[in-house]
Design an enzyme around this catalytic site. Structure first.
Site, mmCIF file in Angstrom:
data_model
loop_
_atom_site.group_PDB
_atom_site.id
_atom_site.type_symbol
_atom_site.label_atom_id
_atom_site.label_comp_id
_atom_site.label_asym_id
_atom_site.label_seq_id
_atom_site.Cartn_x
_atom_site.Cartn_y
_atom_site.Cartn_z
ATOM 1 N N LYS A 1 0.756 -1.520 -0.209
ATOM 2 C CA LYS A 1 -0.193 -0.210 0.278
ATOM 3 C C LYS A 1 0.612 1.388 -0.172
ATOM 4 O O LYS A 1 0.971 2.013 0.845
ATOM 5 C CB LYS A 1 -1.181 -0.206 0.954
ATOM 6 C CG LYS A 1 -2.967 -0.446 0.568
ATOM 7 C CD LYS A 1 -2.772 -0.077 2.061
ATOM 8 C CE LYS A 1 -4.635 0.859 2.211
ATOM 9 N NZ LYS A 1 -5.231 0.783 0.860
HETATM 10 C C1 LIG Z 1 -5.859 -1.526 -4.151
HETATM 11 C C2 LIG Z 1 -6.363 -1.932 -3.600
HETATM 12 N N1 LIG Z 1 -7.048 -3.471 -3.645
HETATM 13 C C3 LIG Z 1 -7.817 -3.505 -2.471
HETATM 14 C C4 LIG Z 1 -8.158 -2.727 -1.422
HETATM 15 C C5 LIG Z 1 -9.091 -3.160 -0.939
HETATM 16 O O1 LIG Z 1 -8.492 -3.690 0.227
HETATM 17 P P1 LIG Z 1 -8.757 -3.685 1.817
HETATM 18 O O2 LIG Z 1 -10.453 -5.107 1.818
HETATM 19 O O3 LIG Z 1 -8.227 -4.602 3.086
HETATM 20 O O4 LIG Z 1 -9.600 -2.625 2.432
HETATM 21 C C6 LIG Z 1 -7.877 -1.775 -1.251
HETATM 22 C C7 LIG Z 1 -7.771 -0.755 0.040
HETATM 23 O O5 LIG Z 1 -7.363 -0.549 0.814
HETATM 24 C C8 LIG Z 1 -6.451 -1.410 -2.660
HETATM 25 O O6 LIG Z 1 -6.029 -0.144 -2.001
#
Ligand SMILES: Cc1ncc(COP(=O)(O)O)c(C=O)c1O
Length: 305
Positions: free
Chosen positions: A156
């Site tokens: 992230k």
């Molecule tokens: C690129 C990306 N994919 C997927 C997600 C979904 O992840 P999560 O369910 O942990 O928020 C996020 C959000 O954080 C994201 O930024």
């Protein structure tokens, strides 16, 4: 508006007291990583619940390790500070929580080496539904998703969200609600800030971590709920673009987006063109689970008050 309190470098202070320099490496080079967490307000119980705080902070510490940005806090400490912060802000509504770890020094070069310029910031804001629509029309992006060998999405990293922003921009300019990324190899990957699922012949299918997705915490919950509550077979495998067109259902999952149905992909109707049955059921269960109304999953919810 009341001024918000934030967590910054080991204490809770007023947001206006935080000073991020124009020369900082985070601002100039995007050297940082972050999390997105929700705390859900339950009106009946008059209680706010941090949702899966531990899993989010475990993922943040894994990102910090991979990016050489170690910070002096444990998962437990970060969870405790977050609860304190929510209390201090006196939130009585559903809230989005944004922890950010970044390189704060003014050094000219984009080095990750050295621990002296790591900063930890957590801020929060009220957030209801991310989008004002019940269902989404999406388009496959001409921008490919970054991969683990370029800018590892699983960490992230703040810099990666330029890739997301370019895809969303293209989708919006072309009249769609959101984009879907393909990997460099051409497999379906994820949305700009959410994971993707399809339902085909009654099975729930989602791309595997090896297709460069962020292993979403909501994705993990959706898989658990589909198996345990709906008795579905859940499969992690690569998905081809045209499978999106011929699925019974397609939907996104994510902390900000929650569970949201996709009813059109590249101007092709998905299923009936309306929110599918599985998505609807999962959304309903999700509502209960996030507000600690389902005892089986109450351990995911941390009461704030
Ligand atoms: C690129 C990306 N994919 C997927 C997600 C979904 O992840 P999560 O369910 O942990 O928020 C996020 C959000 O954080 C994201 O930024």
């Amino acid at each position: 508006m009341k001024e918000s309190y934030v967590f910054y470098q080991g204490e809770i202070i007023r947001e206006s007291q935080v000073n991020i320099g124009i020369r900082s490496k985070a601002f100039n080079y995007g050297l940082g990583c972050f999390e997105g967490i929700r705390a859900y307000w339950d009106d009946e119980k008059q209680q706010l619940y941090g949702f899966r705080l531990e899993e989010h902070y475990e993922r943040l510490l894994e990102s910090c390790k991979a990016l050489y940005m170690d910070i002096p806090y444990t998962v437990e400490e970060l969870c405790r500070w977050t609860v304190e912060l929510l209390k201090k802000n006196e939130f009585k509504t559903t809230v989005y929580i944004r922890p950010v770890v970044y390189k704060g020094s003014d050094e000219l070069t984009p080095t990750l080496y050295g621990d002296d310029d790591n900063r930890v910031l957590i801020y929060c804001q009220p957030l209801g539904s991310l989008v004002d629509k019940e269902t989404l029309r999406v388009a496959v992006s001409s921008w490919r998703r970054i991969s683990d060998t370029m800018l590892p999405p699983r960490t992230k990293p703040t810099a990666a969200y330029l890739n997301s922003a370019l895809a969303s921009l293209e989708a919006l300019q072309n009249g769609f609600d959101e984009a879907v990324f393909l990997t460099d190899a051409g497999n379906v990957c994820e949305g700009p800030g959410e994971n993707i699922f399809i339902v085909k012949k009654g099975k729930l299918i989602t791309p595997p971590p090896s297709d460069h997705i962020l292993e979403g915490i909501t994705r993990d919950l959706v898989m658990e709920l589909a198996k345990n509550e709906l008795g579905m077979e859940v499969v992690e495998r690569s998905i081809s673009r045209t499978e999106l067109y011929n699925s019974e259902e397609v939907f996104f999952s994510g902390t900000a987006m929650e569970v949201t149905s996709i009813v059109e992909v590249d101007r092709r109707k998905v299923g009936t063109g309306e929110e599918g049955k599985i998505c609807k059921e999962l959304k309903e269960i999700f509502q209960d689970v996030t507000r600690a109304n389902n005892p089986k999953y109450a351990h995911y919810c941390t009461p704030v008050y």
